[in-house]
Design a protein around this motif. Sequence first.
Motif, PDB file in Angstrom:
ATOM      1  N   GLU A 352      30.609   7.451  21.132  1.00 45.79           N
ATOM      2  CA  GLU A 352      31.098   7.701  19.785  1.00 45.79           C
ATOM      3  C   GLU A 352      30.708   6.617  18.775  1.00 45.79           C
ATOM      4  O   GLU A 352      30.719   6.860  17.573  1.00 45.79           O
ATOM      5  N   GLU A 353      30.376   5.407  19.263  1.00 45.47           N
ATOM      6  CA  GLU A 353      29.963   4.353  18.326  1.00 45.47           C
ATOM      7  C   GLU A 353      28.498   4.509  17.900  1.00 45.47           C
ATOM      8  O   GLU A 353      28.041   3.820  16.992  1.00 45.47           O
ATOM      9  N   PHE A 354      27.772   5.421  18.545  1.00 45.11           N
ATOM     10  CA  PHE A 354      26.372   5.650  18.211  1.00 45.11           C
ATOM     11  C   PHE A 354      26.225   6.915  17.371  1.00 45.11           C
ATOM     12  O   PHE A 354      27.140   7.731  17.283  1.00 45.11           O
ATOM     13  N   GLU A 355      25.046   7.063  16.781  1.00 47.99           N
ATOM     14  CA  GLU A 355      24.820   8.203  15.889  1.00 47.99           C
ATOM     15  C   GLU A 355      23.437   8.797  16.137  1.00 47.99           C
ATOM     16  O   GLU A 355      22.458   8.057  16.317  1.00 47.99           O
ATOM     17  N   ILE A 356      23.363  10.121  16.168  1.00 47.34           N
ATOM     18  CA  ILE A 356      22.095  10.817  16.383  1.00 47.34           C
ATOM     19  C   ILE A 356      21.789  11.688  15.159  1.00 47.34           C
ATOM     20  O   ILE A 356      22.694  12.257  14.542  1.00 47.34           O
ATOM     21  N   VAL A 357      20.507  11.753  14.814  1.00 46.56           N
ATOM     22  CA  VAL A 357      20.044  12.590  13.708  1.00 46.56           C
ATOM     23  C   VAL A 357      19.031  13.581  14.267  1.00 46.56           C
ATOM     24  O   VAL A 357      18.007  13.168  14.832  1.00 46.56           O
ATOM     25  N   VAL A 358      19.312  14.861  14.141  1.00 42.26           N
ATOM     26  CA  VAL A 358      18.422  15.900  14.662  1.00 42.26           C
ATOM     27  C   VAL A 358      17.527  16.390  13.534  1.00 42.26           C
ATOM     28  O   VAL A 358      18.022  16.889  12.511  1.00 42.26           O
TER      29      VAL A 358
END
Length: 481
Positions: A352-358
């Motif tokens: 949850e502390e990370f972020e992904i961009v699709v």
Amino acid sequence: MLQSLRHYGEVHQKLVTCVRHLTTTEVSTALRPFYFNVHPDLFGQYPSQRAINENSLKQLSSIMEMLQAKRWIKPASLQFYLRDKKCEEGTFRLIKIYISERDIREAVLTILRACDLPTEYVDKIPKPPEPKKETVRINTNNIDFSKVNENDPIFGPIVMRQKINEAKEALKLKNWLVKNYQSALEKLEANRPLREEVDRLRKKIAQQWKLTDVRWDCGWNVTHFRGCLQSFMSLAEQHPEVMHVLKDRTLVFAPFTGISLEGHIMLNSGEVRHNWLDLIKNVRSHDKILFRIPGFEKSVSQVLRGIKVGRRKFMPKVLAGEYERNLQQITTSLSDYRGRRGFPKQWPQSLEEFEIVVETEAGPLMVSPTGQFIVPSSLPGFLLVNFITTNLEHAKEKMTEYKNNKYIERSLQKQCMDEFKLFNLGKDDNVTPDLMIKCCERLLEKKIDIEQYLSGIHLNVATYYSVLSDGVVCIPWNWKL
């Protein structure tokens, strides 16, 4: 000036006459025995040997002409067949002659020695006296080389070096600002009425149709923006019955027509007004897709241990329908992988502390400067998992760095605005916070040298030098003073 040119001529004469070139007659006489041995007519019954000698003689002729014309030559290796008089008919000797000399006398001697031919004729021609060995120092900075050809064998390299140095000097920040400062101010002032007109039209449209904002995200200049605003006003006045859907929305003139992921109404600045009207009439149908997107983003998050699904700050604009398909594609790929293998044991229980961009299928695979995982929707599950595993620590470092840098960047931008009395200060999308920080710090460090050329300027930090038609001054972030 006259004295400099006279000195140039004297030095040129000294350097060129150091080596005496044989005359055309002397060269022909010296090589006559060689020609008698390799002439193609002697190999009439042997076409292969004849062709080789004929081709090599053509090359040799060209080399000798260049040497006599005092031009540089590239080293060349030539092959010749010689008749072997001691053996029976049809027996030949192949010789290879390597010519790398810049003196025609030495080239002639090389040819004769390779064929075991006498060199007495050339040896009898007197050599020029050896020049006195002295160092000639020339201050090339005081000599006008503007009329000297770049191909000059002596001074050509100096001419090229001077031109390179002049180009480098012109691209130093202070020199470039001195040259372009006044022009930028004039363009900025000339466009002031245009900017005021654009601001007036934006406010009028926003107030009349209760829009949250009216933006320009197209890359064209302010003149084009004004044209789009005028076209939209005309369209709205002709079709007021459909404009109620604009309430509390953001209107953006962009490179495409559609609804963005943020729900903004995007109008292609290059399209006809009829296409704009079609979109506005169908906004509600596009909104249905937009309302489904949070659910698809949640699916990606759930399948990837609670990771945040975000959008990068300067993400290329994508239509809601296309983004929905991208999310479906990456969710399916990850679900298949998790069902077959499961995630690596070294992963934390929650991401949850990370972020992904699709992004789209043709999008990049990278860790962004802000610490986000940027992934194309077409990426297979196993490659995505490997990429995240390899870059978990790197992404965490980037996130921490970005959080610190964005506040430092804002503070330095404000400081530059105040101290240089800039009209405005911006940057291109590809200039990350750390690069902007370096640029601003160096501008403040060199304030004494450049502040008089920045006052009142609309400055934009980019990767190139330019003064745009509306007076915006672009400088590279890594400028040199």
